[in-house]
Design an enzyme around this catalytic site. Structure first.
Site: not given
Length: 314
Positions: A11, A92-93, A117, A201, A250
Site C-alpha cells: 500500500q 507488507s502486502l 486481510r 504491523h 506479519q
C-alpha cells in the site's frame, strides 16, 4: 548474468491510472484485473483506471489492486522473456504478490485473502483510533526508546524498518502523536503522520491476525518455485505451515525491509527489480545497499530498460 531479485510494493504505491501504458501494450494486464474482479464481485480495473482516488485508497480496494498490479507486471515480464530472478520479496502486502509469483499461492486465492486481510485490519481498530507516522533521521534503538516513553499504557512501536534512518511507527493515534513529539525532541529530521486508516504491523492487529490465520488455512499452498524472503524473520520458507505462520505474524510484527535487502545483497544479488507501480522500493533498496542496481518496472519503457540490463531467458 547478474543475480537478480524481484520485489513487490504494498500500500502507498497505488495511483489512479497506474499501468495504463503497460495495459495498452499487453492484454494480460487487463486480463489479470478481470480475473481479480471475478473474485471480488466489482470491476477493479475500472476503479484503477478511473478512480475516484478516495475509493481506490480505501484499504479494502488498495490491497487487491496492488496485488493484481504486481502479478500483472510479473506476467508481462515473463511474456517478454525476462530473466528468472533468484529471489522474491514483497513489502507488507507485497509479500502475497511474491508468493503468487513464486507459485506457492493461486492468484484467485490470493485476491480473496488480501480482500479479507484488508477487512480484518480495518475492523481491528475503529477509524480514527489508530495511526502511523514516518520518522526520518533516527536509528532503531533511539526510536524504540522514544516509543517506549510515549506509550503511556497505549500501543506505539516501530512498524516498518524501511532503510537506515527511515522508520515508520504505528499504534494508538494519541501515542503515535506523543512519539512524533518525542522523536523531534530526540533529533529526528522529520516526523509526520501518514494518511492511512489502519495502524499496520503493531500489536493492535492481533485480532486481525487471528482471523487471518483461519482464512490462510482454508486455501491450498504449494512449495515456492522461487525462494520468497519473508518480512517478519527475513528467512525463506517451504512448508505451508511456516508460510502461514509468517503471514500471520506479519500483521502485528515489523516489516524488516532493511534486513531483507541486506540479506539479498549477502546472497549475491546485484540487481533488484521493483515489479509494480511506483519506485518506492527501488529508492529504499538503493539507500540500503548503494552498489545495488535498482530498476522499477511499470510501463513499456521501464520494462524494456530492465530487460536490456538484466538479460533474458532466451
Amino acid at each position: 548474468m547478474m543475480t537478480t531479485a524481484f520485489v513487490f510494493p504494498g500500500q502507498g504505491s497505488q495511483a489512479v491510472g497506474m499501468l495504463r501504458e503497460l495495459a495498452a501494450a499487453y492484454a494480460s494486464v487487463s486480463e489479470t484485473f478481470r480475473q481479480a474482479s471475478e473474485v471480488l464481485g466489482y470491476d477493479l480495473w475500472k476503479l484503477v483506471r478511473e478512480g475516484p482516488e478516495a475509493e481506490l485508497n480505501m484499504t479494502e480496494h488498495t490491497q487487491p489492486a496492488m496485488l493484481a498490479a504486481g502479478v500483472a507486471v510479473w506476467k508481462v515480464w515473463n511474456e517478454s522473456g525476462g530473466t528468472r530472478p533468484a529471489f522474491l520479496a514483497g513489502h507488507s502486502l507485497g509479500e502475497y504478490t511474491a508468493l503468487v509469483c513464486s507459485g506457492a499461492l493461486a492468484f484467485a486465492d490470493a485476491v480473496g485473502l488480501v480482500a479479507a486481510r484488508a477487512k480484518c485490519m480495518q475492523a481491528a481498530v475503529p477509524a480514527g483510533e489508530g495511526a502511523m507516522a514516518a520518522v526520518l533521521g533516527l536509528e532503531l534503538p533511539e526510536l524504540e526508546q522514544v516509543c517506549a516513553a510515549a506509550a503511556d499504557g497505549q500501543v506505539v512501536s516501530c512498524a516498518n524498518l524501511n532503510a537506515p534512518g527511515q522508520i515508520v511507527i504505528a499504534g494508538h493515534r494519541e501515542a503515535v502523536e506523543r512519539a512524533i513529539a518525542g522523536a523531534r525532541e530526540a533529533g529526528a529530521k522529520r516526523a509526520v503522520l501518514l494518511p492511512v486508516s489502519v495502524p499496520s504491523h503493531c500489536r493492535l492487529m492481533m485480532g486481525a491476525a487471528e482471523q487471518m490465520h483461519a482464512a490462510l488455512q482454508r486455501v491450498a499452498w504449494g512449495r515456492p518455485q522461487i525462494p520468497v524472503i519473508h518480512n517478519v524473520d527475513v528467512k525463506t520458507h517451504d512448508s505451508s505451515g511456516e508460510i502461514i505462520a509468517a503471514l500471520v505474524r506479519q500483521l502485528y510484527e515489523p516489516v524488516r525491509w532493511l534486513q531483507t535487502v541486506q540479506l539479498l545483497r549477502a546472497r549475491g544479488v546485484g540487481m533488484i527489480i521493483e515489479c509494480g507501480p511506483g519506485k518506492v522500493l527501488a529508492g529504499l533498496c538503493r539507500r540500503i545497499e548503494s552498489d545495488l542496481e535498482c530498476l522499477p518496472v511499470f510501463d513499456p519503457a521501464s520494462l524494456d530498460a530492465a530487460i536490456n540490463v538484466s538479460g533474458t531467458n532466451a
